[in-house]
Design an enzyme around this catalytic site. Sequence first.
Site, PDB file in Angstrom:
ATOM      1  N   LYS A 124       0.853  -1.191   0.000  1.00  0.00           N
ATOM      2  CA  LYS A 124       0.000   0.000   0.000  1.00  0.00           C
ATOM      3  C   LYS A 124       0.884   1.234   0.000  1.00  0.00           C
ATOM      4  O   LYS A 124       1.933   1.255   0.644  1.00  0.00           O
ATOM      5  CB  LYS A 124      -0.901   0.046   1.239  1.00  0.00           C
ATOM      6  CG  LYS A 124      -1.679   1.359   1.375  1.00  0.00           C
ATOM      7  CD  LYS A 124      -2.539   1.431   2.629  1.00  0.00           C
ATOM      8  CE  LYS A 124      -3.228   2.802   2.711  1.00  0.00           C
ATOM      9  NZ  LYS A 124      -4.081   2.961   3.885  1.00  0.00           N
ATOM     10  N   GLU A 177      -9.687  12.672  11.493  1.00  0.00           N
ATOM     11  CA  GLU A 177      -9.017  11.441  11.946  1.00  0.00           C
ATOM     12  C   GLU A 177      -8.195  11.666  13.211  1.00  0.00           C
ATOM     13  O   GLU A 177      -7.233  12.448  13.221  1.00  0.00           O
ATOM     14  CB  GLU A 177      -8.104  10.899  10.834  1.00  0.00           C
ATOM     15  CG  GLU A 177      -7.444   9.574  11.206  1.00  0.00           C
ATOM     16  CD  GLU A 177      -6.773   8.898  10.030  1.00  0.00           C
ATOM     17  OE1 GLU A 177      -6.856   9.432   8.910  1.00  0.00           O
ATOM     18  OE2 GLU A 177      -6.173   7.837  10.238  1.00  0.00           O
TER      19      GLU A 177
END
Length: 373
Positions: A124, A177
Amino acid sequence: MTEPRDVLATDPATAHRATFAGADAVAAGLVVATTTTTFADRRWADEVTASLGAGERAVVALPFEHGGTAVAHRVRPEADSADVADVPPPAPSAHAATPEPSEAAYAARVTAALGLIAAGDLRKVVLGRWVDVVSDPPLDPRAVVARLLDRRPGRYVFGVPLTADAAGPVLLGASPELLVRRTGDVVTCFPLAGSVPRSADEREDARRAAGLGRSAKDLAEHAFVVDAITAALAPVCVEVDVPARPVVVSTDTLHHLGTPVRARLAPGTTGWSALHLALLLHPTPAVGGVPTTAALDAIAALEPGPRGPLAGAVGWVDAAGDGEFAVTIRAGVLDGPTLRLFAGAGIVAGSDPAAEVRETGAKLATMMTAVGP
């Protein structure tokens, strides 16, 4: 070797404010002193927390890149920030926005990242792009923060000067977040990864949210982040509680997969303030990738330049070690007439370059709206 530290006391005649609003309604205060360093390590965190007196906090911005400049402002919090309450109405501005790279070039870089993933170099990587917004007259950072606090597109709203100079660049944003919060011995994280833009059509919006929760590609992208956080906390925490599946968290422009992580500092553990924990966790795969070193190398090769404080961490810590830090997303750096906005998307096997362009566009829209008329 002595690490460079610049510690500057603030002239009361020109004092400015640092703002971070999270679990507290508004945590803002006049800057008493400012510390900057390119060695944001445990020793620096020790120095920052040790410098705080009763009732004081340090409002901190950490860079994305190792070796970037970190800044910590020692502030005396105010229940209500005059910086926000007394903001004059925004003056109409003319804005010129320039993307870097173009959407087509960004899609090509996503394709290049998929090539690295297919070759086995990466699992990723979060690739970003930015937009430079030049305003005439220049934006007032207090007005941008006031709009963000009014709309609250992300729970964690901030306006943090990046130097000791009141006229210097300011980090602005509204992140959804939570990187880490420490309250006593309780440690909380709420990583977000795996996203889809929202729709103005209610039924389509609900369909997208439900689809995100079933998306194998997005669930895999999200799992990288949760696994990295639990592994990082394991040496210093016990009772690490991680739900089996993420929930869908909706913001103004996107649906995200999110997982609330809760743990306790291990008995006898000392020296792990919220700032120390933020340094331990950052950068998570929500802004970097897996494996970390290969992802950071790919980011350096494929993005147009250093991210600086964008995609870093921003928050506060007090003398007891309590505090909270958000991931510095949905954010920009205002420097004179130019506001540089940044947004990234997690690239994994199966990612679609066109979809990543749309996702980053939706993320950039949050701060574009805060620019105002």
